[in-house]
Design a protein around this motif. Structure first.
Motif, PDB file in Angstrom:
ATOM      1  N   ASN A  34      39.081  42.362  49.404  1.00  0.00           N
ATOM      2  CA  ASN A  34      40.281  41.526  49.452  1.00  0.00           C
ATOM      3  C   ASN A  34      41.000  41.477  48.106  1.00  0.00           C
ATOM      4  O   ASN A  34      42.213  41.289  48.042  1.00  0.00           O
ATOM      5  N   PHE A  71      38.825  36.217  56.182  1.00  0.00           N
ATOM      6  CA  PHE A  71      39.262  37.197  55.194  1.00  0.00           C
ATOM      7  C   PHE A  71      39.287  38.619  55.764  1.00  0.00           C
ATOM      8  O   PHE A  71      39.985  39.488  55.239  1.00  0.00           O
ATOM      9  N   LEU A 125      34.896  40.011  49.917  1.00  0.00           N
ATOM     10  CA  LEU A 125      35.942  39.551  48.999  1.00  0.00           C
ATOM     11  C   LEU A 125      36.274  40.600  47.935  1.00  0.00           C
ATOM     12  O   LEU A 125      37.385  40.605  47.395  1.00  0.00           O
ATOM     13  N   THR A 150      48.583  35.263  49.712  1.00  0.00           N
ATOM     14  CA  THR A 150      47.203  34.982  50.098  1.00  0.00           C
ATOM     15  C   THR A 150      46.835  33.534  49.827  1.00  0.00           C
ATOM     16  O   THR A 150      46.261  32.833  50.681  1.00  0.00           O
ATOM     17  N   ASP A 198      42.857  39.917  56.614  1.00  0.00           N
ATOM     18  CA  ASP A 198      43.603  40.626  55.570  1.00  0.00           C
ATOM     19  C   ASP A 198      43.077  42.043  55.386  1.00  0.00           C
ATOM     20  O   ASP A 198      43.851  42.985  55.175  1.00  0.00           O
ATOM     21  N   ARG A 199      41.767  42.202  55.456  1.00  0.00           N
ATOM     22  CA  ARG A 199      41.194  43.540  55.258  1.00  0.00           C
ATOM     23  C   ARG A 199      41.605  44.493  56.373  1.00  0.00           C
ATOM     24  O   ARG A 199      41.817  45.685  56.143  1.00  0.00           O
TER      25      ARG A 199
END
Length: 508
Positions: free
Chosen positions: A416, A356, A413, A439, A359-360
């Motif tokens: 995210n 994850f 999260l 996603t 994505d960050r």
């Protein structure tokens, strides 16, 4: 030179440097473990993280000023560049003094950070720490000069200097460990060579940009100064939150479990960071290109490039995450033995956060280039608080170290979910629904491939050695990339990337 060519040059030099330093670092780590004790490895990991926390004193001034330089550099405004760099230099000199003061104030508390130190005395703890502190403080007197290099999309200059220094340091440290086994000399070699590098860098960049030594510098206007300090103020929140979320795991592990466990975790971190550094070279190399893109192109063009960037990150991070989830523990086991293995649940939590994080990184890099700092300034604080509370509570339960990484996953999260909404509105004037659909799509693809690869590994890794690990890595490469090509090979994002590769091959 165009944005794509500059990024390609930065990536190429970054890869060469990373390959060289990765090989040397693995050799050094193996020798360190065999010739020095586990407590020293833990101390090395702990102090590295403590000094990363102290770097919080920078509080985002560098990021804010880098953003401010993109426009003047793109327009060739030399006088304005001089004005920003003067502010940057003064700010970093003050920061160096603050870090030194706070760092020295922590000395009386070192013994409480190191649980079960073994044969390491309090005196040794302090002296080791002071060497680490010297390295950190001295870096601030040079670091600001790299901002102009990076704003001009010439990141490869910093990469090459760091690579040469790293190779020299590691080579000398290997000799020290093999011939003396003295941890003091191990640290002093690093400090001396790093100091020589800083002196060289300072003189080299002065020659590269001689106008920065001119004394006739006009101060920034009030509006320009206010913009820098406004963005810095917002970045303070980001910096504090990021430190609380990303730099405290080793400190919690060392304080609540034992210092040797910090060393065990650091072995896993080293393998993952070695690979992720290759990945991050790509993404970090285009930040300045995005800054230039945002300064010169329409929002529609920016959005198209963001989607390509995000698609590529999902592919690369998904591929590496699957590889780690299947092969990381077997690799550590073959490399160092059963005594250096972490609990499977902890490893999966650690790697879930890694996936994850892809994505960050995309979101953070883009908003950094766009100067979007104020809109989500409280988010990082919330993340940091959530991570600390969950990690400290759960580490004291039977979950132990797994609890630390549960805190890391949950706090990650939060970003995210919330950052896409903020960034899509601030940068693209649109909702983030499409982002979340992608996603789910990318995550489902990754999980499906992981299930297949895990099943195959039960047969391939029955006999665990470097040969079977390499074989399994090749199998993962074929399965993952073949699946993603079938699923996404006709998307505009994939076609754009293929087109750029063909351009580079034709250019070559």
């Amino acid at each position: 030179m165009g944005r794509t060519k500059q990024a390609a040059r930065n990536i190429a030099f970054g890869y060469v440097g990373q390959i060289a330093t990765a090989l040397m670092s693995f050799i050094l780590r193996t020798i360190f473990i065999h010739y020095l004790n586990e407590e020293l490895l833990g101390i090395n990991s702990l102090y590295t993280n403590v000094l990363s926390i102290l770097n919080m004193a920078e509080l985002g001034i560098g990021t804010a000023l880098n953003f401010s330089l993109y426009g003047p550099v793109a327009r060739g405004e030399k006088e304005k560049i001089k004005s920003y760099m003067q502010l940057y230099r003064k700010a970093y000199h003050v920061i160096a003094m603050v870090v030194a003061g706070v760092g020295l104030a922590l000395v009386p508390f070192l013994e409480y950070m190191v649980k079960k130190p073994g044969c390491i005395t309090k005196r040794d703890m302090v002296l080791y720490y002071l060497i680490f502190l010297f390295n950190t403080v001295s870096s601030y007197f040079v670091a600001y000069k790299y901002s102009l290099v990076n704003a001009q999309q010439k990141n490869y200059i910093q990469t090459n200097i760091n690579t040469i220094t790293k190779i020299a340091v590691v080579f000398c440290q290997i000799i020290v460990v093999l011939t003396t086994g003295n941890f003091y000399l191990f640290l002093i070699v690093d400090a001396v060579l790093q100091l020589i590098q800083k002196i060289f860098v300072s003189r080299y960049l002065d020659k590269l940009y001689p106008y920065l030594r001119e004394r006739n510098i006009d101060p920034l206007t009030k509006e320009e100064s206010d913009t820098v300090w406004s963005k810095t103020g917002a970045l303070v929140f980001h910096k504090v939150g990021d430190v609380a979320r990303l730099q405290t795991d080793a400190l919690i592990i060392s304080s609540f479990i034992e210092v040797t466990m910090a060393g065990v975790v650091d072995n896993y971190n080293m393998v993952v960071s070695t690979v992720s550094n290759f990945v991050n070279i790509i993404f970090n190399s285009v930040i300045s290109g995005f800054g230039n893109l945002i300064a010169t192109e329409s929002k529609e063009k920016q959005y198209d490039m963001f989607r390509v960037y995000r698609f590529f990150a999902s592919w690369v991070y998904g591929f590496s995450a699957v590889g780690f989830m299947v092969l990381l523990t077997p690799l550590v086991k073959v490399w160092l033995g059963d005594g250096w293995i972490l609990a499977p649940a902890a490893v999966y939590c650690f790697l879930t956060d890694y996936y994850f994080k892809g994505d960050r990184i995309v979101l953070s890099n883009y908003k950094t280039a766009a100067g979007v700092f104020e809109q989500d300034k409280y988010l990082a604080l919330i993340q940091g608080a959530v991570n600390l509370v969950i990690s400290i509570v759960l580490v004291q339960t039977p979950l132990g170290i797994t609890g630390v990484y549960i805190g890391t996953v949950v706090s990650g999260l939060i970003a995210n979910i919330t950052k896409p909404v903020i960034i899509y509105k601030a940068c693209f004037d649109r909702g983030a629904g499409e982002y979340f659909v992608d996603t789910v799509k990318y995550l489902a693809s990754m999980v499906a491939v992981l299930a297949v690869c895990n099943y195959v590994s039960t047969f391939v890794l029955r006999s665990m050695n470097y040969g079977t690990i390499v074989l399994m890595a090749l199998i993962i490469t074929v399965i993952f990339n073949g699946t993603y090509f079938v699923l996404y090979g006709r998307t505009p994002e994939f076609k754009y990337l293929v087109g750029k590769v063909k351009e580079r091959l034709h250019f070559s």
